[in-house]
Design a protein around this motif. Sequence first.
Motif, PDB file in Angstrom:
ATOM      1  N   ARG A   1     -57.514 -24.556 -25.091  1.00 44.58           N
ATOM      2  CA  ARG A   1     -57.443 -23.567 -26.181  1.00 44.58           C
ATOM      3  C   ARG A   1     -57.624 -24.238 -27.538  1.00 44.58           C
ATOM      4  NH1 ARG A   1     -53.155 -21.814 -23.046  1.00 44.58           N
ATOM      5  NH2 ARG A   1     -51.642 -22.717 -24.486  1.00 44.58           N
ATOM      6  N   ARG A   2     -57.110 -25.424 -27.676  1.00 43.20           N
ATOM      7  CA  ARG A   2     -57.147 -26.142 -28.955  1.00 43.20           C
ATOM      8  C   ARG A   2     -58.565 -26.610 -29.295  1.00 43.20           C
ATOM      9  NH1 ARG A   2     -52.684 -30.360 -28.941  1.00 43.20           N
ATOM     10  NH2 ARG A   2     -51.426 -28.523 -29.301  1.00 43.20           N
ATOM     11  N   ILE A   3     -59.305 -27.035 -28.281  1.00 48.55           N
ATOM     12  CA  ILE A   3     -60.644 -27.580 -28.514  1.00 48.55           C
ATOM     13  C   ILE A   3     -61.684 -26.556 -28.087  1.00 48.55           C
ATOM     14  CG2 ILE A   3     -62.284 -29.378 -27.857  1.00 48.55           C
ATOM     15  CD1 ILE A   3     -59.902 -31.236 -27.469  1.00 48.55           C
ATOM     16  N   GLN A   4     -62.423 -26.071 -29.067  1.00 49.86           N
ATOM     17  CA  GLN A   4     -63.456 -25.083 -28.770  1.00 49.86           C
ATOM     18  C   GLN A   4     -64.817 -25.733 -28.556  1.00 49.86           C
ATOM     19  OE1 GLN A   4     -63.311 -22.256 -31.957  1.00 49.86           O
ATOM     20  NE2 GLN A   4     -61.231 -21.608 -31.447  1.00 49.86           N
ATOM     21  N   HIS A   5     -65.074 -26.821 -29.263  1.00 54.26           N
ATOM     22  CA  HIS A   5     -66.362 -27.496 -29.170  1.00 54.26           C
ATOM     23  C   HIS A   5     -66.129 -29.003 -29.146  1.00 54.26           C
ATOM     24  CE1 HIS A   5     -68.318 -23.717 -30.214  1.00 54.26           C
ATOM     25  NE2 HIS A   5     -67.445 -23.605 -31.196  1.00 54.26           N
ATOM     26  N   LEU A   6     -66.964 -29.684 -28.390  1.00 52.76           N
ATOM     27  CA  LEU A   6     -66.943 -31.146 -28.354  1.00 52.76           C
ATOM     28  C   LEU A   6     -68.327 -31.664 -28.690  1.00 52.76           C
ATOM     29  CD1 LEU A   6     -65.065 -31.942 -25.027  1.00 52.76           C
ATOM     30  CD2 LEU A   6     -64.344 -32.616 -27.304  1.00 52.76           C
ATOM     31  N   MET A   7     -68.370 -32.657 -29.535  1.00 44.51           N
ATOM     32  CA  MET A   7     -69.621 -33.340 -29.790  1.00 44.51           C
ATOM     33  C   MET A   7     -69.366 -34.816 -29.519  1.00 44.51           C
ATOM     34  SD  MET A   7     -71.979 -33.750 -33.159  1.00 44.51           S
ATOM     35  CE  MET A   7     -71.430 -35.367 -33.665  1.00 44.51           C
ATOM     36  N   ILE A   8     -70.169 -35.381 -28.679  1.00 45.37           N
ATOM     37  CA  ILE A   8     -69.998 -36.779 -28.303  1.00 45.37           C
ATOM     38  C   ILE A   8     -71.150 -37.583 -28.897  1.00 45.37           C
ATOM     39  CG2 ILE A   8     -69.739 -38.398 -26.387  1.00 45.37           C
ATOM     40  CD1 ILE A   8     -67.578 -36.148 -26.523  1.00 45.37           C
ATOM     41  N   ASP A   9     -70.797 -38.501 -29.782  1.00 43.70           N
ATOM     42  CA  ASP A   9     -71.791 -39.397 -30.355  1.00 43.70           C
ATOM     43  C   ASP A   9     -72.129 -40.454 -29.307  1.00 43.70           C
ATOM     44  OD1 ASP A   9     -73.436 -40.372 -32.431  1.00 43.70           O
ATOM     45  OD2 ASP A   9     -71.917 -41.877 -32.937  1.00 43.70           O
ATOM     46  N   GLU A  10     -73.381 -40.798 -29.202  1.00 46.11           N
ATOM     47  CA  GLU A  10     -73.825 -41.803 -28.224  1.00 46.11           C
ATOM     48  C   GLU A  10     -73.461 -41.373 -26.791  1.00 46.11           C
ATOM     49  OE1 GLU A  10     -75.646 -44.435 -29.106  1.00 46.11           O
ATOM     50  OE2 GLU A  10     -75.419 -44.217 -31.266  1.00 46.11           O
ATOM     51  N   TYR A  11     -73.667 -40.105 -26.499  1.00 52.41           N
ATOM     52  CA  TYR A  11     -73.298 -39.550 -25.194  1.00 52.41           C
ATOM     53  C   TYR A  11     -73.876 -40.364 -24.039  1.00 52.41           C
ATOM     54  CZ  TYR A  11     -72.965 -36.366 -21.250  1.00 52.41           C
ATOM     55  OH  TYR A  11     -72.712 -35.829 -20.025  1.00 52.41           O
ATOM     56  N   GLN A  12     -75.060 -40.904 -24.206  1.00 50.26           N
ATOM     57  CA  GLN A  12     -75.698 -41.655 -23.128  1.00 50.26           C
ATOM     58  C   GLN A  12     -74.896 -42.900 -22.752  1.00 50.26           C
ATOM     59  OE1 GLN A  12     -76.868 -41.471 -26.229  1.00 50.26           O
ATOM     60  NE2 GLN A  12     -77.367 -43.533 -26.926  1.00 50.26           N
ATOM     61  N   ASP A  13     -73.977 -43.314 -23.606  1.00 49.38           N
ATOM     62  CA  ASP A  13     -73.165 -44.500 -23.330  1.00 49.38           C
ATOM     63  C   ASP A  13     -71.808 -44.179 -22.710  1.00 49.38           C
ATOM     64  OD1 ASP A  13     -75.163 -46.115 -24.355  1.00 49.38           O
ATOM     65  OD2 ASP A  13     -74.327 -46.077 -26.385  1.00 49.38           O
ATOM     66  N   THR A  14     -71.546 -42.902 -22.414  1.00 43.59           N
ATOM     67  CA  THR A  14     -70.252 -42.556 -21.821  1.00 43.59           C
ATOM     68  C   THR A  14     -70.198 -43.022 -20.370  1.00 43.59           C
ATOM     69  OG1 THR A  14     -71.021 -40.354 -21.185  1.00 43.59           O
ATOM     70  CG2 THR A  14     -69.880 -40.537 -23.292  1.00 43.59           C
ATOM     71  N   ASN A  15     -68.993 -43.400 -19.937  1.00 38.85           N
ATOM     72  CA  ASN A  15     -68.820 -43.772 -18.536  1.00 38.85           C
ATOM     73  C   ASN A  15     -68.254 -42.586 -17.759  1.00 38.85           C
ATOM     74  OD1 ASN A  15     -65.940 -43.760 -18.783  1.00 38.85           O
ATOM     75  ND2 ASN A  15     -65.937 -45.901 -19.416  1.00 38.85           N
ATOM     76  N   ARG A  16     -68.064 -42.771 -16.487  1.00 36.93           N
ATOM     77  CA  ARG A  16     -67.629 -41.679 -15.613  1.00 36.93           C
ATOM     78  C   ARG A  16     -66.287 -41.094 -16.054  1.00 36.93           C
ATOM     79  NH1 ARG A  16     -69.442 -37.678 -12.535  1.00 36.93           N
ATOM     80  NH2 ARG A  16     -67.806 -37.007 -11.164  1.00 36.93           N
ATOM     81  N   THR A  17     -65.353 -41.946 -16.421  1.00 35.77           N
ATOM     82  CA  THR A  17     -64.034 -41.468 -16.819  1.00 35.77           C
ATOM     83  C   THR A  17     -64.125 -40.664 -18.113  1.00 35.77           C
ATOM     84  OG1 THR A  17     -63.060 -43.415 -15.774  1.00 35.77           O
ATOM     85  CG2 THR A  17     -61.656 -42.176 -17.275  1.00 35.77           C
ATOM     86  N   GLN A  18     -64.906 -41.129 -19.071  1.00 40.13           N
ATOM     87  CA  GLN A  18     -65.090 -40.387 -20.317  1.00 40.13           C
ATOM     88  C   GLN A  18     -65.737 -39.030 -20.036  1.00 40.13           C
ATOM     89  OE1 GLN A  18     -67.382 -43.427 -22.212  1.00 40.13           O
ATOM     90  NE2 GLN A  18     -65.617 -44.224 -23.361  1.00 40.13           N
TER      91      GLN A  18
END
Length: 177
Positions: A153-170
Amino acid sequence: GEMRERVFRLLQRTASGDGPNVSTFHSFCVRLLRRDGAPLAQVRPGFTTSFNIYDDDDQMVLIKQIYKRLGLDDKFMQPRAALSRISQGKNQKQGPADFAKNATDPKMSRLAVVFEQFQQGLEKANAMDFDDLLLESVRLLRLDASTRELWNRRIQHLMIDEYQDTNRTQYELMRLL
């Protein structure tokens, strides 16, 4: 901080004004665990929301204590290399039991014991390393539906900078949010 300033400038707001939450994965996880992490005590012995965060130096002290207790030296594996292998395992969602099960030689079997004692040392000190911040945040959101719903409820939108560098846990953390 630099990213936060750029975002607020783009939104033409001051940093003290109402605006988006801008943080790294790790700083977000610290906030989540300190604020709403109490349910983790059900599955992580001794956990409290006033946990410590072990930096590289703290981890090195702990791993060297384990080496000494087990009678290991740098010939077995450099302590920094052992920490790196443990971190790689955590990033692949492997624990000490997985290391032991997948060990193909005596060295890896010993590393599984080191890993197990490393985790026990962290838990005994009510501490987490940087990998645990992510893993335990995911675990919390999976474990506790009310915490997950609160953050959904608190988070309506997420923007991830450098999304291509996220790992499985992220990635899992983002999906749960």
